[in-house]
Motif scaffolding. Structure first.
Motif, mmCIF file in Angstrom:
data_model
loop_
_atom_site.group_PDB
_atom_site.id
_atom_site.type_symbol
_atom_site.label_atom_id
_atom_site.label_comp_id
_atom_site.label_asym_id
_atom_site.label_seq_id
_atom_site.Cartn_x
_atom_site.Cartn_y
_atom_site.Cartn_z
ATOM 1 N N ILE A 1 0.864 -1.213 -0.124
ATOM 2 C CA ILE A 1 0.012 -0.076 0.026
ATOM 3 C C ILE A 1 0.896 1.319 -0.041
ATOM 4 O O ILE A 1 1.703 1.236 0.741
ATOM 5 C CB ILE A 1 -0.908 -0.043 1.065
ATOM 6 N N THR A 2 0.607 2.090 -0.794
ATOM 7 C CA THR A 2 1.709 3.414 -1.206
ATOM 8 C C THR A 2 0.821 4.583 -1.113
ATOM 9 O O THR A 2 -0.421 4.527 -1.441
ATOM 10 C CB THR A 2 2.266 3.134 -2.454
ATOM 11 N N VAL A 3 1.556 5.631 -1.098
ATOM 12 C CA VAL A 3 0.932 6.940 -1.549
ATOM 13 C C VAL A 3 1.942 7.500 -2.380
ATOM 14 O O VAL A 3 3.176 7.253 -2.504
ATOM 15 C CB VAL A 3 0.648 7.629 0.013
ATOM 16 N N ALA B 1 -2.888 9.000 7.386
ATOM 17 C CA ALA B 1 -3.308 8.403 8.689
ATOM 18 C C ALA B 1 -4.311 7.457 8.534
ATOM 19 O O ALA B 1 -4.245 6.391 9.111
ATOM 20 C CB ALA B 1 -3.349 9.506 9.579
ATOM 21 N N ALA B 2 -5.328 7.733 7.771
ATOM 22 C CA ALA B 2 -6.362 7.058 7.684
ATOM 23 C C ALA B 2 -5.946 5.637 6.967
ATOM 24 O O ALA B 2 -6.493 4.500 7.424
ATOM 25 C CB ALA B 2 -7.598 7.470 6.677
ATOM 26 N N LEU B 3 -5.212 5.772 6.148
ATOM 27 C CA LEU B 3 -4.552 4.399 5.471
ATOM 28 C C LEU B 3 -3.932 3.439 6.283
ATOM 29 O O LEU B 3 -4.096 2.240 6.521
ATOM 30 C CB LEU B 3 -3.767 4.752 4.132
ATOM 31 N N LEU B 4 -3.053 4.102 7.245
ATOM 32 C CA LEU B 4 -2.329 3.532 8.243
ATOM 33 C C LEU B 4 -3.413 2.680 9.349
ATOM 34 O O LEU B 4 -3.295 1.613 9.551
ATOM 35 C CB LEU B 4 -1.569 4.351 9.201
ATOM 36 N N LEU B 5 -4.296 3.276 9.414
ATOM 37 C CA LEU B 5 -5.344 2.942 10.705
ATOM 38 C C LEU B 5 -6.246 1.762 9.697
ATOM 39 O O LEU B 5 -6.473 0.678 10.316
ATOM 40 C CB LEU B 5 -6.139 4.045 11.204
ATOM 41 N N CYS C 1 3.767 2.018 8.329
ATOM 42 C CA CYS C 1 4.268 2.955 7.405
ATOM 43 C C CYS C 1 3.695 2.910 5.834
ATOM 44 O O CYS C 1 3.255 1.853 5.623
ATOM 45 C CB CYS C 1 5.771 2.918 7.363
ATOM 46 N N LEU C 2 4.054 3.829 5.078
ATOM 47 C CA LEU C 2 3.431 3.806 3.644
ATOM 48 C C LEU C 2 4.599 4.351 2.903
ATOM 49 O O LEU C 2 5.209 5.666 3.000
ATOM 50 C CB LEU C 2 2.490 4.894 3.493
ATOM 51 N N ASP D 1 6.223 9.745 11.795
ATOM 52 C CA ASP D 1 6.255 10.994 11.237
ATOM 53 C C ASP D 1 4.863 11.794 11.198
ATOM 54 O O ASP D 1 4.877 12.925 11.526
ATOM 55 C CB ASP D 1 6.561 10.861 9.703
ATOM 56 N N ILE D 2 3.985 11.104 11.024
ATOM 57 C CA ILE D 2 2.376 11.571 10.948
ATOM 58 C C ILE D 2 2.329 12.334 12.472
ATOM 59 O O ILE D 2 1.829 13.549 12.941
ATOM 60 C CB ILE D 2 1.618 10.679 10.803
#
Length: 143
Positions: A89-91, A101-105, A111-112, A129-130
């Protein structure tokens, strides 16, 4: 705020190849202060990611019952591609901190990797980092 403002840039990351041994990761995790290593190909395209948790999960079946030489042989014979997570999963650099942050949760990950349109690794953003950005960001004015 965009991820580009808070990510760790590519030139400060340690990466590995899919065919590297787990022994090479042992050295990276032992010396580093980070928990994730992006896996890239020869063109710097992201092909996976391996965490310290993935590394120890692979070792756990042999840790209690094997001797040190057996463990050493095991980690020299196992390859990163056998334990890495792929696809990842990347950004991209324009992703907002809130979206990241929403993706991490949502995916329960730490991490992304940040990639460009061709999946070249350009950075990495972690939950730390967030959190750091959230704590250092100036408060919104009261209305």
């Amino acid at each position: 705020m965009s991820i580009a403002q808070i990510m760790t840039h590519r030139n400060r990351l340690v990466t590995t190849a899919a065919d590297a041994s787990l022994a090479s990761l042992r050295d990276v995790f032992a010396k580093a202060r980070f928990q994730h290593v992006p896996v890239t190909d020869s063109s710097n395209r992201l092909v996976g990611i391996v965490s310290v948790k993935d590394y120890f999960r692979e070792l756990s079946p042999v840790m209690d019952s094997a001797s040190d030489p057996a463990i050493s042989l095991f980690i020299r014979s196992r390859k990163v591609h056998q334990v890495m997570v792929s696809p990842v999963i990347t950004v991209n650099e324009n992703t907002t901190v809130k979206q990241a942050a929403a993706l991490l949760l949502q995916h329960n990950i730490g991490c992304l990797p940040v990639v460009d349109g061709q999946k070249h690794l350009i950075g990495l953003v972690s939950w730390k980092d967030i959190m750091r950005a959230a704590l250092t960001r100036p408060a919104a004015p009261a209305v």
